[in-house]
Design a protein around this motif. Structure first.
Motif, PDB file in Angstrom:
ATOM      1  N   GLU A 159       0.831  -1.297   0.086  1.00  0.00           N
ATOM      2  CA  GLU A 159       0.027   0.201  -0.181  1.00  0.00           C
ATOM      3  C   GLU A 159       0.883   1.295  -0.130  1.00  0.00           C
ATOM      4  O   GLU A 159       0.604   2.147  -0.831  1.00  0.00           O
ATOM      5  N   MET A 160       2.023   1.191   0.743  1.00  0.00           N
ATOM      6  CA  MET A 160       2.922   2.188   0.778  1.00  0.00           C
ATOM      7  C   MET A 160       3.520   2.728  -0.680  1.00  0.00           C
ATOM      8  O   MET A 160       3.754   3.738  -1.107  1.00  0.00           O
ATOM      9  N   ILE A 172       3.166   6.137  -2.539  1.00  0.00           N
ATOM     10  CA  ILE A 172       4.518   6.930  -3.094  1.00  0.00           C
ATOM     11  C   ILE A 172       4.393   7.179  -4.574  1.00  0.00           C
ATOM     12  O   ILE A 172       4.651   8.334  -5.205  1.00  0.00           O
ATOM     13  N   GLU A 173       3.970   6.090  -5.370  1.00  0.00           N
ATOM     14  CA  GLU A 173       3.868   6.355  -6.755  1.00  0.00           C
ATOM     15  C   GLU A 173       2.888   7.699  -7.298  1.00  0.00           C
ATOM     16  O   GLU A 173       2.896   8.324  -7.895  1.00  0.00           O
ATOM     17  N   LEU A 174       1.833   7.393  -6.405  1.00  0.00           N
ATOM     18  CA  LEU A 174       0.435   8.232  -6.577  1.00  0.00           C
ATOM     19  C   LEU A 174       1.038   9.935  -6.178  1.00  0.00           C
ATOM     20  O   LEU A 174       0.965  10.889  -7.095  1.00  0.00           O
ATOM     21  N   ALA A 175       1.673   9.913  -5.095  1.00  0.00           N
ATOM     22  CA  ALA A 175       2.108  11.066  -4.537  1.00  0.00           C
ATOM     23  C   ALA A 175       3.470  11.742  -5.639  1.00  0.00           C
ATOM     24  O   ALA A 175       3.205  12.849  -5.964  1.00  0.00           O
ATOM     25  N   LYS A 176       4.402  10.789  -6.021  1.00  0.00           N
ATOM     26  CA  LYS A 176       5.447  11.126  -6.745  1.00  0.00           C
ATOM     27  C   LYS A 176       4.823  11.700  -8.223  1.00  0.00           C
ATOM     28  O   LYS A 176       5.258  12.433  -8.881  1.00  0.00           O
ATOM     29  N   VAL A 189       7.255  16.127  -3.071  1.00  0.00           N
ATOM     30  CA  VAL A 189       8.729  15.671  -2.713  1.00  0.00           C
ATOM     31  C   VAL A 189       8.562  14.615  -1.750  1.00  0.00           C
ATOM     32  O   VAL A 189       7.626  14.557  -0.874  1.00  0.00           O
ATOM     33  N   ILE A 190       9.653  13.468  -1.774  1.00  0.00           N
ATOM     34  CA  ILE A 190       9.742  12.374  -0.884  1.00  0.00           C
ATOM     35  C   ILE A 190      10.670  12.318   0.062  1.00  0.00           C
ATOM     36  O   ILE A 190      11.916  12.525  -0.357  1.00  0.00           O
ATOM     37  N   GLY A 242      14.364   4.401  -4.322  1.00  0.00           N
ATOM     38  CA  GLY A 242      14.322   4.703  -5.701  1.00  0.00           C
ATOM     39  C   GLY A 242      13.333   6.061  -6.058  1.00  0.00           C
ATOM     40  O   GLY A 242      13.625   6.730  -6.974  1.00  0.00           O
ATOM     41  N   TYR A 243      12.528   6.480  -4.976  1.00  0.00           N
ATOM     42  CA  TYR A 243      11.645   7.838  -5.100  1.00  0.00           C
ATOM     43  C   TYR A 243      11.912   8.646  -4.220  1.00  0.00           C
ATOM     44  O   TYR A 243      11.211   9.869  -4.208  1.00  0.00           O
TER      45      TYR A 243
END
Length: 235
Positions: free
Chosen positions: A70-71, A75-79, A84-85, A110-111
């Motif tokens: 789920e994380m 992350i993929e959606l936010a990026k 910024v991660i 990687g993100y």
């Protein structure tokens, strides 16, 4: 708060800390079989992530295959929406037995734009044998800032543009639990307020110092006014 969901049939997640005479600590987590273990990226979460400017990851949240999966989605959606991660690995030895942990770490890295390891944690997600080589490997991977927390020895900042070290504020350590969390929260918040890295690290160092001066993981949390007063007094 729009994406918070209640699981009425599940227990609340908990964490216990045991303090040893030599200063070491052991943690006992009840996360997987709790409401926290049921987290999902549902429609409400997707709507929130579409507006997310900054996404912060704590390694202690990567406690099961389901949550790691789920994380990854979050992350993929936010990026994809330009967020910024920042990533604080915060690895507890009790969690290293989770098979998916290393793969999860590598995926998150990687993100990652801002990496916040504590001391030797910087070597965990790399093939490097030294800190300098690890920093180079991380920067080559695309990480923009590496902030190495060194407890009472201060903090080191590394990027392509600048590298510097700052000492810790002198305080009597009562309880280190939660200090890294306070440091990371203060640093990220100050960056989002438009501060430069050195000024943000002043607040982060102050937040960490005040956190260790009180017994308990939450009791040493300070607001901005308290941090300003502490920094002024420390000179």
């Amino acid at each position: 708060m729009s994406a918070v969901r209640i699981e009425p049939d599940q227990v609340t997640a908990s964490a216990f800390v045991r303090y040893r005479e030599d200063g070491d600590r052991d943690f006992l987590f009840n996360l997987k079989r709790s409401a926290a273990g049921r987290i999902t990226i549902d429609a409400a979460a997707r709507a929130m992530l579409a507006q997310c400017a900054h996404f912060h990851i704590m390694g202690t949240s990567l406690f099961s295959f389901h949550v790691i999966d789920e994380m990854k989605k979050a992350i993929e959606l936010a990026k994809a929406n330009g967020a910024v991660i920042s990533f604080d690995p915060n690895i507890r030895k009790e969690m290293l037995t989770i098979p998916e942990m290393r793969a999860g770490l590598e995926f998150m890295l990687g993100y990652t734009d801002i990496f916040l390891p504590s001391g030797p944690e910087i070597l965990l997600p790399t093939e490097a044998k030294s800190e300098r080589a690890a920093v180079e490997e991380l920067l080559d991977l695309g990480v923009r800032m590496v902030v190495i927390k060194r407890s009472r020895k201060g903090v080191s900042f590394r990027s392509r543009e600048e590298q510097f070290d700052l000492p810790a504020f002198p305080v009597e350590e009562v309880d280190p639990t939660g200090a890294g969390d306070c440091f990371g929260a203060a640093f990220v918040t100050c960056l989002l307020q438009g501060m430069g890295t050195r000024r943000a690290l002043d607040y982060a160092r102050a937040a960490g110092a005040l956190a260790v001066s009180r017994k308990g993981g939450m009791e040493g949390i300070a607001d901005l006014a308290t941090l300003d007063a502490f920094i002024a007094e420390a000179g």
